[in-house]
Design an enzyme around this catalytic site. Structure first.
Site, PDB file in Angstrom:
ATOM      1  N   ASP A  13     128.760 -20.163  88.683  1.00 35.60           N
ATOM      2  CA  ASP A  13     128.224 -18.817  88.466  1.00 35.60           C
ATOM      3  C   ASP A  13     127.003 -18.799  87.541  1.00 35.60           C
ATOM      4  O   ASP A  13     126.783 -17.847  86.789  1.00 35.60           O
ATOM      5  CB  ASP A  13     129.311 -17.876  87.907  1.00 35.60           C
ATOM      6  CG  ASP A  13     130.534 -17.852  88.796  1.00 35.60           C
ATOM      7  OD1 ASP A  13     130.352 -17.910  90.026  1.00 35.60           O
ATOM      8  OD2 ASP A  13     131.658 -17.784  88.268  1.00 35.60           O
ATOM      9  N   LYS A  16     122.941 -19.772  90.805  1.00 33.14           N
ATOM     10  CA  LYS A  16     122.398 -20.677  91.832  1.00 33.14           C
ATOM     11  C   LYS A  16     121.892 -19.877  93.026  1.00 33.14           C
ATOM     12  O   LYS A  16     120.879 -20.216  93.636  1.00 33.14           O
ATOM     13  CB  LYS A  16     123.492 -21.659  92.310  1.00 33.14           C
ATOM     14  CG  LYS A  16     124.022 -22.557  91.198  1.00 33.14           C
ATOM     15  CD  LYS A  16     125.151 -23.445  91.688  1.00 33.14           C
ATOM     16  CE  LYS A  16     126.421 -22.710  92.032  1.00 33.14           C
ATOM     17  NZ  LYS A  16     127.116 -22.084  90.892  1.00 33.14           N
ATOM     18  N   GLY A  40     130.777 -17.840  95.246  1.00 32.08           N
ATOM     19  CA  GLY A  40     130.295 -16.467  95.358  1.00 32.08           C
ATOM     20  C   GLY A  40     128.894 -16.447  94.776  1.00 32.08           C
ATOM     21  O   GLY A  40     128.718 -16.614  93.574  1.00 32.08           O
ATOM     22  N   HIS A  41     127.894 -16.333  95.646  1.00 26.31           N
ATOM     23  CA  HIS A  41     126.502 -16.403  95.196  1.00 26.31           C
ATOM     24  C   HIS A  41     125.845 -15.045  95.402  1.00 26.31           C
ATOM     25  O   HIS A  41     125.751 -14.559  96.528  1.00 26.31           O
ATOM     26  CB  HIS A  41     125.754 -17.498  95.971  1.00 26.31           C
ATOM     27  CG  HIS A  41     126.335 -18.868  95.736  1.00 26.31           C
ATOM     28  ND1 HIS A  41     125.907 -19.982  96.390  1.00 26.31           N
ATOM     29  CD2 HIS A  41     127.305 -19.289  94.901  1.00 26.31           C
ATOM     30  CE1 HIS A  41     126.595 -21.032  95.968  1.00 26.31           C
ATOM     31  NE2 HIS A  41     127.460 -20.634  95.070  1.00 26.31           N
ATOM     32  N   GLN A 224     129.742 -24.242  93.246  1.00 32.77           N
ATOM     33  CA  GLN A 224     130.488 -24.672  92.067  1.00 32.77           C
ATOM     34  C   GLN A 224     129.532 -25.328  91.057  1.00 32.77           C
ATOM     35  O   GLN A 224     128.394 -24.894  90.966  1.00 32.77           O
ATOM     36  CB  GLN A 224     131.648 -25.613  92.449  1.00 32.77           C
ATOM     37  CG  GLN A 224     132.795 -24.902  93.152  1.00 32.77           C
ATOM     38  CD  GLN A 224     132.576 -24.653  94.614  1.00 32.77           C
ATOM     39  OE1 GLN A 224     132.247 -25.561  95.350  1.00 32.77           O
ATOM     40  NE2 GLN A 224     132.761 -23.431  95.058  1.00 32.77           N
TER      41      GLN A 224
HETATM   42  P1  GDP Z   1     126.148 -18.440  91.413  1.00 30.74           P
HETATM   43  O1  GDP Z   1     127.563 -18.595  91.835  1.00 30.74           O
HETATM   44  O2  GDP Z   1     125.672 -19.601  90.606  1.00 30.74           O
HETATM   45  O3  GDP Z   1     125.211 -18.131  92.538  1.00 30.74           O
HETATM   46  O4  GDP Z   1     126.109 -17.171  90.428  1.00 30.74           O
HETATM   47  P2  GDP Z   1     126.833 -15.752  90.674  1.00 30.74           P
HETATM   48  O5  GDP Z   1     126.044 -15.006  91.685  1.00 30.74           O
HETATM   49  O6  GDP Z   1     128.292 -15.923  90.893  1.00 30.74           O
HETATM   50  O7  GDP Z   1     126.692 -15.104  89.243  1.00 30.74           O
HETATM   51  C1  GDP Z   1     125.441 -14.923  88.630  1.00 30.74           C
HETATM   52  C2  GDP Z   1     125.235 -13.430  88.344  1.00 30.74           C
HETATM   53  O8  GDP Z   1     124.140 -13.279  87.487  1.00 30.74           O
HETATM   54  C3  GDP Z   1     124.914 -12.594  89.566  1.00 30.74           C
HETATM   55  O9  GDP Z   1     125.461 -11.317  89.393  1.00 30.74           O
HETATM   56  C4  GDP Z   1     123.379 -12.537  89.562  1.00 30.74           C
HETATM   57  O10 GDP Z   1     122.869 -11.374  90.188  1.00 30.74           O
HETATM   58  C5  GDP Z   1     123.120 -12.503  88.090  1.00 30.74           C
HETATM   59  N1  GDP Z   1     121.871 -13.127  87.644  1.00 30.74           N
HETATM   60  C6  GDP Z   1     121.263 -14.255  88.110  1.00 30.74           C
HETATM   61  N2  GDP Z   1     120.192 -14.566  87.359  1.00 30.74           N
HETATM   62  C7  GDP Z   1     120.115 -13.606  86.399  1.00 30.74           C
HETATM   63  C8  GDP Z   1     119.244 -13.387  85.279  1.00 30.74           C
HETATM   64  O11 GDP Z   1     118.318 -14.148  85.004  1.00 30.74           O
HETATM   65  N3  GDP Z   1     119.514 -12.280  84.488  1.00 30.74           N
HETATM   66  C9  GDP Z   1     120.542 -11.429  84.738  1.00 30.74           C
HETATM   67  N4  GDP Z   1     120.741 -10.399  83.916  1.00 30.74           N
HETATM   68  N5  GDP Z   1     121.382 -11.620  85.773  1.00 30.74           N
HETATM   69  C10 GDP Z   1     121.172 -12.690  86.576  1.00 30.74           C
HETATM   70  P1  IMO Z   2     130.143 -20.690  92.518  1.00 30.36           P
HETATM   71  O1  IMO Z   2     129.526 -21.474  93.643  1.00 30.36           O
HETATM   72  C1  IMO Z   2     133.162 -20.499  89.399  1.00 30.36           C
HETATM   73  C2  IMO Z   2     136.920 -22.630  90.131  1.00 30.36           C
HETATM   74  C3  IMO Z   2     138.161 -21.765  90.283  1.00 30.36           C
HETATM   75  C4  IMO Z   2     139.212 -22.704  89.718  1.00 30.36           C
HETATM   76  C5  IMO Z   2     138.733 -24.067  90.239  1.00 30.36           C
HETATM   77  C6  IMO Z   2     139.448 -24.541  91.495  1.00 30.36           C
HETATM   78  O2  IMO Z   2     130.124 -19.228  92.729  1.00 30.36           O
HETATM   79  O3  IMO Z   2     129.585 -21.125  91.206  1.00 30.36           O
HETATM   80  P2  IMO Z   2     139.253 -23.818  94.043  1.00 30.36           P
HETATM   81  O4  IMO Z   2     139.517 -22.500  94.721  1.00 30.36           O
HETATM   82  O5  IMO Z   2     137.876 -24.344  94.217  1.00 30.36           O
HETATM   83  O6  IMO Z   2     140.282 -24.855  94.371  1.00 30.36           O
HETATM   84  O7  IMO Z   2     139.449 -23.501  92.464  1.00 30.36           O
HETATM   85  O8  IMO Z   2     137.354 -23.934  90.477  1.00 30.36           O
HETATM   86  N1  IMO Z   2     135.809 -22.277  91.042  1.00 30.36           N
HETATM   87  C7  IMO Z   2     134.709 -21.617  90.651  1.00 30.36           C
HETATM   88  N2  IMO Z   2     134.371 -21.083  89.458  1.00 30.36           N
HETATM   89  N3  IMO Z   2     132.294 -20.448  90.417  1.00 30.36           N
HETATM   90  C8  IMO Z   2     132.587 -21.013  91.603  1.00 30.36           C
HETATM   91  O9  IMO Z   2     131.705 -21.104  92.615  1.00 30.36           O
HETATM   92  C9  IMO Z   2     133.862 -21.593  91.779  1.00 30.36           C
HETATM   93  N4  IMO Z   2     134.491 -22.210  92.810  1.00 30.36           N
HETATM   94  C10 IMO Z   2     135.663 -22.632  92.336  1.00 30.36           C
HETATM   95  O10 IMO Z   2     138.058 -20.589  89.530  1.00 30.36           O
HETATM   96  O11 IMO Z   2     139.126 -22.750  88.326  1.00 30.36           O
HETATM   97 MG    MG Z   3     129.393 -17.560  91.769  1.00 29.09          MG
END
Ligand code: GDP
Ligand code: IMO
Ligand code: MG
Length: 429
Positions: A13, A16, A40-41, A224
């Site tokens: 999270d 990416k 979840g991106h 991840q």
């Molecule tokens: P990922 O799994 O690495 O793609 O990240 P997620 O989407 O799960 O979580 C990142 C969150 O931060 C999302 O809600 C994005 O919209 C938000 N985000 C990404 N870059 C920035 C940033 O530079 N500033 C802020 N405030 N939010 C950001």
């Molecule tokens: P993104 O791509 C954050 C964590 C789960 C759990 C562990 C194992 O959005 O960064 P799983 O279902 O993969 O067997 O769970 O890994 N986990 C993540 N945490 N971001 C993710 O993906 C994750 N994908 C798995 O919360 O701790």
């Molecule tokens: Mg994510």
């Protein structure tokens, strides 16, 4: 600049999705190489929010061909829901998507086993996303998995499902006291998608190698993160695949010498969702405020993310193992108003100071963070588009992180929107 990998440096999270979306315009192919719909991106384009779980975030760019490599585990129901939801918003993805014939499939028994084993573990649970990802990878390693290519031959698929169910139903019924799963149910659900999958099925290794030969740009989107890697993460509190940059090779069939750039995505602080060690975790009001300020709730499960300050040891290790060429620092805007800003620069492990991640998990469980306090800033930075637009203390914060991690910062996120980015060094071209 043909082969570029995006990899998470913390526990996921990091942002990416946003980074991939941004670079997607310059890419010819955007490729997921590991994980499944546990990811979840989030991508924000104007007023539109997209949460992608299985498709690469670069699909929003429209230009690039989206690809799912052999290292991905695919829940076909989720895949087609995602494709159809994007189509309803005017984005045609289904016609271009390529799916590796060797990618493994997630079935209903993987999902059930994921949930029931977690329940069975009780206090020792891992906090998985419950999507069946771990059990699907376990079957891959146990050689009882189902692959995309099996959909092309229903009689083979049936044989494999029946063989797998002999084991799975013993487990579900006798160990976990759950209902058995029928071969008909599994085959019907999978085969319902077969005709849509057929034209997408590809020899992804061949396609990507040819593209690289022709000088095209291939963007590998990690899911991840480093510290969730089954080999290098905080085992057993990890996912069941290799999200590290090397996974881009094993997960697509592209050799290591074809990767030119590895961009590590790091949040300007630290979060983790699920169980497992997190030495810098703030379980107090400060952690709560950071969570609220950063909107730190899971994109996939909605769970509140555990929060802490930036941990330099965590990102430094990711820098080494992934041979990062660049760092992309996200969510710097969230730190506005905090003063001073603590940064974890070492761990105290039973009285001993560690300036790099300890070798064993026992040590990590005993680690207490040692902070350096950096000066904060009060100015809103969300409109900054050049490094020199940032307040002096904010610049110094970035430079200190760069020094601690040992990788140059090439990009900075100052908000969730596409254009809320500062580029210090171009990542493509
Ligand atoms: P990922 O799994 O690495 O793609 O990240 P997620 O989407 O799960 O979580 C990142 C969150 O931060 C999302 O809600 C994005 O919209 C938000 N985000 C990404 N870059 C920035 C940033 O530079 N500033 C802020 N405030 N939010 C950001
Ligand atoms: P993104 O791509 C954050 C964590 C789960 C759990 C562990 C194992 O959005 O960064 P799983 O279902 O993969 O067997 O769970 O890994 N986990 C993540 N945490 N971001 C993710 O993906 C994750 N994908 C798995 O919360 O701790
Ligand atoms: Mg994510």
């Amino acid at each position: 600049m043909p082969g570029i990998v995006i990899v998470g440096t913390q526990w996921g999270d990091e942002g990416k999705g946003k980074a991939t979306d941004q670079l997607g315009d310059a890419a010819d192919y955007v490729v997921r190489y590991s994980g499944g719909n546990n990811a979840g991106h989030t991508v924000v384009v104007g007023r539109e929010h997209y949460a992608l779980h299985l498709l690469p975030s670069g699909v929003l760019s429209q230009r690039a061909v989206p690809v799912l490599g052999n290292g991905v585990v695919i829940d076909l129901d989720v895949l087609f829901q995602e494709i159809d939801a994007l189509a309803a918003r005017g984005l045609a993805v289904g016609d271009k998507l390529l799916v590796s014939a060797n990618a493994h499939l997630i079935t209903v028994y993987h999902q059930r086993l994921d949930k029931v084993t977690e329940r069975f573990l009780g206090r020792r649970r891992l906090g998985t996303t419950g999507r069946g990802v771990g059990p699907a990878y376990a079957d891959k390693a146990s050689r009882v998995g189902l692959r995309v290519q099996d959909l092309l031959d229903p009689s083979i698929l049936r044989q494999k499902v029946e063989a797998a169910l002999e084991q799975k139903n013993q487990l579900l019924v006798k160990v976990y006291n759950r209902p058995a799963v029928s071969a008909d149910e599994v085959c019907d659900r999978l085969l319902a998608h077969a005709e849509r999958v057929r034209p997408m099925t590809a020899d992804v290794s061949r396609v990507l190698n040819r593209a690289l030969d022709e000088g095209r740009t291939v963007l590998f989107e990690g899911a991840q993160a480093h510290h969730l890697d089954v080999d290098f993460g905080t085992y057993p509190y990890v996912t069941s695949s290799n999200p590290i940059a090397a996974g881009a090779c094993t997960g697509t069939g592209v050799g290591p010498t074809r990767l030119d750039r590895v961009v590590g995505i790091a949040k300007a602080y630290t979060t983790r969702v699920g169980e497992g060690p997190f030495p810098g975790e703030l379980t107090d009001d400060v952690g709560q405020r950071l969570r609220q300020g950063g909107g730190e709730f899971g994109t996939t499960t909605g769970r509140p993310r555990r929060c802490g300050w930036f941990d330099a040891l965590v990102v430094e290790q990711a820098g080494r193992v992934n041979a990062l060429t660049d760092l992309f620092l996200t969510k710097l805007d969230v730190l506005t108003g905090w003063d001073p800003i603590p940064v974890v620069v070492a761990y105290d492990v039973d009285g001993e100071r560690h300036e790099t991640m300890p070798m064993t998990q026992t040590e990590l469980h005993h680690a207490r963070p040692v902070y350096q306090y950096l000066d904060g800033w009060g100015e809103d930075i969300s409109a900054a588009r050049r490094f020199q637009d940032l307040p002096r203390n904010c610049q110094a914060y970035v430079r200190r992180l760069e020094e601690l991690v040992g990788v140059r910062v090439s990009g900075i996120g100052v908000g969730p929107e596409r254009d809320q980015t500062i580029m210090l060094h171009p990542l493509m071209g």
